[in-house]
Design an enzyme around this catalytic site. Sequence first.
Site, mmCIF file in Angstrom:
data_model
loop_
_atom_site.group_PDB
_atom_site.id
_atom_site.type_symbol
_atom_site.label_atom_id
_atom_site.label_comp_id
_atom_site.label_asym_id
_atom_site.label_seq_id
_atom_site.Cartn_x
_atom_site.Cartn_y
_atom_site.Cartn_z
ATOM 1 N N HIS A 146 0.850 -1.194 0.000
ATOM 2 C CA HIS A 146 0.000 0.000 0.000
ATOM 3 C C HIS A 146 0.889 1.249 0.000
ATOM 4 O O HIS A 146 2.023 1.193 0.463
ATOM 5 C CB HIS A 146 -0.896 -0.019 1.250
ATOM 6 C CG HIS A 146 -1.914 1.069 1.261
ATOM 7 N ND1 HIS A 146 -1.670 2.311 1.800
ATOM 8 C CD2 HIS A 146 -3.176 1.087 0.768
ATOM 9 C CE1 HIS A 146 -2.756 3.059 1.633
ATOM 10 N NE2 HIS A 146 -3.690 2.345 1.019
ATOM 11 N N ASP B 23 -11.538 0.993 0.413
ATOM 12 C CA ASP B 23 -10.645 2.010 0.962
ATOM 13 C C ASP B 23 -11.388 2.792 2.045
ATOM 14 O O ASP B 23 -11.224 4.007 2.184
ATOM 15 C CB ASP B 23 -10.105 2.975 -0.108
ATOM 16 C CG ASP B 23 -8.651 3.372 0.164
ATOM 17 O OD1 ASP B 23 -8.196 3.180 1.301
ATOM 18 O OD2 ASP B 23 -7.982 3.876 -0.755
HETATM 19 MN MN MN Z 1 -5.700 2.986 0.140
#
Ligand code: MN
Length: 326
Positions: free
Chosen positions: A162, A283
Amino acid sequence: MRRVALEEACWYDGLATKGSFPDHRIPYKRESAERFLSRLTDFAEHRLPEMDRHGVDVQVLSLTSPGLQMQPDAKIAVEDARRANDLLAETVARHPARFAGLAALPLQDPERAVAELRRAVTELGLSGALVNDHTLGHYLDEEAYEGLWAELQDLDVPLYLHPGAIPPDEWHLLKGRPELDGATFSWATTTGGHALRLIYGRVFDRFPRATVILGHMGEFLPFHLTRFDARHGDLALEEPLDRMPSQYFGPNIKITTSGVYSHAVLVAAVLTMGLDNVMFAIDYPYEPTEAAVRFLDTAPFSPSDLARIAHGNADRLLRLPVAASG
Ligand code: MN
């Protein structure tokens, strides 16, 4: 249809490392920053009801960026990773059909990171690990992390790569334009670059069964695969790659949809990556669950193909327990 969301952020107040979100360099509106902060440490009050409201069966949880990656003290990073993973496992144990977790790793101490990964997977039942880009400027193609790749491969669990806090070096490109930092632009280029370091650093040649997941529809990379291959033949590499650059996408690199809600982009990603290598993610709390689910449900795929993106690929890769109630 069962829906598994693969890249969903949380934080625990008990950690010695203080969450640096929202990043002060990026100009967020105050109400947005407050909403993010109030959602990150919450599981039952906002998160589960929002999942229920929009039909999200499972959130796969991980520490929000940059997690522990920018902790300058290796000893604190080791202790915090242990604490964070214990807390993650507790959250999952309270709602085993609704949450799974990706471990935080104290990569400041590569050997302890390997031990923590093994503990998190074999003792705590976490589904893999999530790393927020570089660790104090160190990338995962460095020799110190060979043991980590061997362990990931042995345990047969993925590493989610990430974006991290900020690029480790000053980018003149961003000077005077702080709005280009973060999710708008810099994260995709820096994290996509980190993934390319793994390919060109021959990590997947040494560990051909290692799996990395990239969020945000692959951090720009799926749309550049033919360019990598076209240029590859002219590059004087110290050691040649075992495969063409594009051939690492799929077997070794998979992607999620986190934060990108365009059917055109999703179709392009499926065409370049293959249907088995694209997985749904939201997210949360940075993106709204409702819009993400609507985007998924209306995507132009047959029900059985859509089910692979929505849950089938993630269930298999993370070996998730599939509740009878679905
Ligand atoms: Mn993200």
